[in-house]
Design a protein around this motif. Structure first.
Motif, PDB file in Angstrom:
ATOM      1  N   SER A 210     -73.583  -5.062 -21.878  1.00 52.04           N
ATOM      2  CA  SER A 210     -72.072  -4.908 -21.704  1.00 52.04           C
ATOM      3  C   SER A 210     -71.669  -4.882 -22.898  1.00 52.04           C
ATOM      4  O   SER A 210     -71.965  -5.663 -24.112  1.00 52.04           O
ATOM      5  N   SER A 218     -67.174  -3.515 -19.808  1.00 55.86           N
ATOM      6  CA  SER A 218     -67.950  -2.326 -18.974  1.00 55.86           C
ATOM      7  C   SER A 218     -69.517  -2.548 -19.326  1.00 55.86           C
ATOM      8  O   SER A 218     -69.879  -3.703 -20.123  1.00 55.86           O
ATOM      9  N   MET A 239     -71.380   5.293 -18.252  1.00 54.47           N
ATOM     10  CA  MET A 239     -71.626   3.801 -18.061  1.00 54.47           C
ATOM     11  C   MET A 239     -71.867   3.487 -16.810  1.00 54.47           C
ATOM     12  O   MET A 239     -71.837   4.495 -15.754  1.00 54.47           O
ATOM     13  N   LYS A 242     -67.993   0.722 -15.068  1.00 49.21           N
ATOM     14  CA  LYS A 242     -66.957   1.233 -15.945  1.00 49.21           C
ATOM     15  C   LYS A 242     -65.935   0.325 -16.222  1.00 49.21           C
ATOM     16  O   LYS A 242     -65.116   0.326 -17.430  1.00 49.21           O
ATOM     17  N   LYS A 243     -65.377  -0.535 -15.188  1.00 48.26           N
ATOM     18  CA  LYS A 243     -63.965  -0.926 -15.483  1.00 48.26           C
ATOM     19  C   LYS A 243     -63.936  -2.542 -15.295  1.00 48.26           C
ATOM     20  O   LYS A 243     -64.375  -2.876 -13.827  1.00 48.26           O
TER      21      LYS A 243
END
Length: 289
Positions: A210, A218, A239, A242-243
């Motif tokens: 990460s 992410s 990824m 992603k968020k």
């Protein structure tokens, strides 16, 4: 009993334990994860990943324990007839490092395996994860923090068979800025967090790790086509998460399903473990909607 959404936790790790036919959930569980004296680590257990019991006191520091703050990211592995916990700790005038602990049961009580961390004493390190290679040699993969090197790094170091000491010098695997999806914090600092190693069906190694991406905290994927822990490591462009979430790991259910867990969102005090099914196709991981 509670749902996983009821449990505040960061850096989740799920152990599928075949000795007790039970799932165990570990993670960063102190109320204030960033400052203040560390309390320890709680754990939770479940028969089906839906209903959870706990918290159970998996680790509480003995009076002479060196760690004082930043009790972070425990993970537990069954190895050589014992359960080993790798976790991050910090103390005044001492660098942050990964300490190994040991117990005879997944719920502990875990006790320090040695008197000091296995990461280099002069490095600021965190998030050690255990990997057993094709020759049954144990390795620890860990992060060296951006606080010390600005561009966060991930290393592997071989351990002794009893996990009590390192065997040789750490090997640099990559720097955070080498991945195309990472974004520097405050313009210059690249973060490395939470490595976890997974071997694919075609014998490649994947590393979940990460950092900050363009959508916030992410998780991406690096891969070692050689199938060895020393790489070279290449980064997937896409990824995996992603968020506003990350620090994840992969486990299999008793039925054989492949699962990913991450914490999301990343902001205190709303962190929760999220469990998602994934599939592996041609060496790539895909989240199932």
């Amino acid at each position: 009993m509670m749902k996983v959404s009821d449990i505040r936790i960061r850096d989740p790790f799920v152990l599928t334990d075949y000795k007790t036919n039970t799932y165990y959930l570990y993670g960063t569980t102190d109320d204030n994860t960033w400052s203040g004296k560390g309390t320890g680590f709680n754990a939770y257990r479940s028969a089906d990943l839906r209903e959870w019991e706990g918290p159970f006191s998996a680790f509480r520091p003995p009076e002479d324990f060196w760690g004082e703050t930043n009790f972070w990211a425990p993970e537990v592995t069954y190895y050589n007839d014992h359960y080993y916990m790798l976790a991050t700790f910090k103390a005044e005038h001492r660098c942050r490092g990964t300490q190994l602990l040991v117990a005879d049961h997944p719920l502990g009580p875990f006790k320090p395996l040695t008197s000091s961390p296995v990461t280099p004493s002069e490095w600021e390190c965190l998030d050690g994860t255990l990997f057993i290679d094709e020759k049954n040699h144990p390795w620890m993969v860990f992060c060296r923090e951006w606080l010390q090197v600005q561009d966060g790094e991930i290393y592997a170091v071989r351990l002794s068979q009893d996990l009590k000491k390192s065997m040789g010098e750490p090997v640099l695997l990559f720097k955070a800025s080498e991945a195309n999806w990472t974004v520097p914090s405050k313009g210059v600092n690249y973060v490395t967090d939470g490595p976890f190693i997974y071997r694919t069906n075609d014998d490649h190694l994947l590393m979940l790790w990460s950092s900050h991406g363009r959508y916030g905290y992410s998780m991406g994927v690096a891969r070692s086509p050689s199938g060895t822990i020393v790489g070279p490591w290449k980064h997937d462009h896409e990824m995996l998460f992603k968020k506003d979430g990350g620090h994840g790991m992969i486990f299999r259910t008793f039925e054989g399903r492949l699962m990913l867990t991450v914490h999301a969102p990343n902001a205190m005090p709303n962190e929760r473990a999220i469990l998602m099914e994934v599939t592996e196709e041609s060496g790539k991981l895909h989240l199932l909607e």
